[in-house]
Design an enzyme around this catalytic site. Sequence first.
Site, mmCIF file in Angstrom:
data_model
loop_
_atom_site.group_PDB
_atom_site.id
_atom_site.type_symbol
_atom_site.label_atom_id
_atom_site.label_comp_id
_atom_site.label_asym_id
_atom_site.label_seq_id
_atom_site.Cartn_x
_atom_site.Cartn_y
_atom_site.Cartn_z
ATOM 1 N N PRO A 1 -59.435 62.061 91.082
ATOM 2 C CA PRO A 1 -60.615 62.236 90.220
ATOM 3 C C PRO A 1 -60.446 63.396 89.260
ATOM 4 O O PRO A 1 -61.213 64.340 89.283
ATOM 5 C CB PRO A 1 -61.751 62.489 91.226
ATOM 6 N N CYS A 2 -59.464 63.343 88.430
ATOM 7 C CA CYS A 2 -59.203 64.439 87.503
ATOM 8 C C CYS A 2 -60.366 64.597 86.526
ATOM 9 O O CYS A 2 -60.522 65.627 85.905
ATOM 10 C CB CYS A 2 -57.903 64.189 86.766
#
Length: 118
Positions: free
Chosen positions: A63-64
């Site tokens: 989940p950058c």
Amino acid sequence: MPASSTSESAEPSDFFQRVWAVVEEIPYGRVTTYGDIAEHLGTRSAARTVGWALNAAVGSGLPCHRVVNRKGALSGKLHFGGPYVMEDMLRSEGVTFTDDGRVDLEKHRWRPSPSAAE
DNA sequence: ATCTTGACCTCTA
DNA sequence: CTAGAGGCCAAGA
């Protein structure tokens, strides 16, 4: 075992893995900053390297998009394949934005857990 | 091998 | 408040 120590290509550095470990621990609807991650890793100034790790993490399942800069601005939104992707993702998670187009760090600020340090 | 750029942060003037 | 400089790690030319 070959004694060749020519490094194990195809494998990221430890720093990257540490960053990914923390990012992976970011809960839903929550955001953190590069500095917090870098500091959690032991080097607060290594925030730039954190960005590199995320750059390599795009498409890796991390989940950058939950990682923003100190101001809460989506610095790497362009790296997601579109300037609207990152914002749309966060909004879809219930994250609110300010009038400046920045994330409400006061409401969604999240800090890495000591267990994520490892 | 060296130099520059990069999704940054913090300090000091 | 803004402006400038330093520092960190990694990849590309």
